[in-house]
Design an enzyme around this catalytic site. Sequence first.
Site, short mmCIF file in Angstrom:
data_model
loop_
_atom_site.label_atom_id
_atom_site.label_comp_id
_atom_site.label_asym_id
_atom_site.label_seq_id
_atom_site.Cartn_x
_atom_site.Cartn_y
_atom_site.Cartn_z
N CYS A 216 -5.75 -2.65 2.57
CA CYS A 216 -5.40 -2.62 3.99
C CYS A 216 -6.61 -2.82 4.92
O CYS A 216 -7.07 -3.93 5.08
CB CYS A 216 -4.62 -1.35 4.32
SG CYS A 216 -3.64 -1.49 5.85
N GLU B 122 0.82 -1.21 0.00
CA GLU B 122 0.00 0.00 0.00
C GLU B 122 0.86 1.27 0.00
O GLU B 122 1.82 1.38 0.75
CB GLU B 122 -0.90 -0.01 1.24
CG GLU B 122 -1.85 1.17 1.34
CD GLU B 122 -2.62 1.19 2.65
OE1 GLU B 122 -3.65 1.87 2.71
OE2 GLU B 122 -2.18 0.53 3.61
N LYS C 288 -10.40 2.86 -1.58
CA LYS C 288 -10.51 2.20 -0.28
C LYS C 288 -11.81 2.58 0.42
O LYS C 288 -12.12 3.76 0.59
CB LYS C 288 -9.29 2.60 0.57
CG LYS C 288 -9.16 1.86 1.89
CD LYS C 288 -7.82 2.25 2.52
CE LYS C 288 -7.56 1.55 3.83
NZ LYS C 288 -6.22 1.90 4.37
#
Length: 286
Positions: free
Chosen positions: A155, A45, A118
């Site tokens: 993540c 990431e 995200k």
Amino acid sequence: MKSRSLSVGAIQTSYGDDLKDNIARTEGFIREAAKAGAQVILPSELFQGIYFCTEQNPKWFETAYPADRHPCVLALTKLAKALKVVIPISIFEKDGPRYYNSVVIADADGEILGTYRKSHIPDGPGYQEKYYFRPGDTGFKAWTTKHGRIGVGICWDQWYPECARAMALQGAEVLFYPTAIGSEPYDGALDTHRRWQRAMQGHAVSNAMPVVAANRIGLEDNAGAKQRFYGHSFIADHTGELVKSLGDKDEGILVHTFDLGEIEHYRADWGFFRDRRTDLYAKSII
């Protein structure tokens, strides 16, 4: 069932402040993974620099770019085409006045398939992402690449079974999670890497598909806010077993080949998707 192989790769390394150096470092590992046979290769990431979310400073907004003009995207789409590999490219994205933690999917011909933003944004000591990123507005996605259909979360997304299941329901055959996770500033003795791995191993089991996670390593100092990233990148098979993994200081690549046809047969045999009760879920979930 017909055999369909897919070789996946993950990169684990440290990163610094120099964008060009970080791109060159990532390119080197991608070349190494491709040479080892990997067809879909996952960097970690926000590999464009240090993980800046350890503190709140407006200067970092200057490091965001539009997805189609981000230096990481421009460099790695060319490399994807040259090596004929798929690369999920994690970036700090600027979209007008909006900022996102995003992944751009570069297909094996260098074409950009699209962007995932995200969805779950953490906010806590050492991971102050809500200051920088809006919650993603793309929804969860699965991507049909030249080497197979993949799902990519980012993540904090990896802790949520809904994200993995949504990608699986869209036909993803392997799940990928670029990550930046390590020490907890409020408790220096806390090491969460096993529960971090187990959360994703659970996704592999309940969706009957492989999972690939790429994390960074090393101690980073962001204007006095220090964070040590614990690595432990891994590839899990469709039963949740770790078939490849690295330690907390190892730098390098992971590569493993899966028979997607065999896994598809296994997935159907276990009946996880046959026995879903969608008629009840809407009544039970808030």
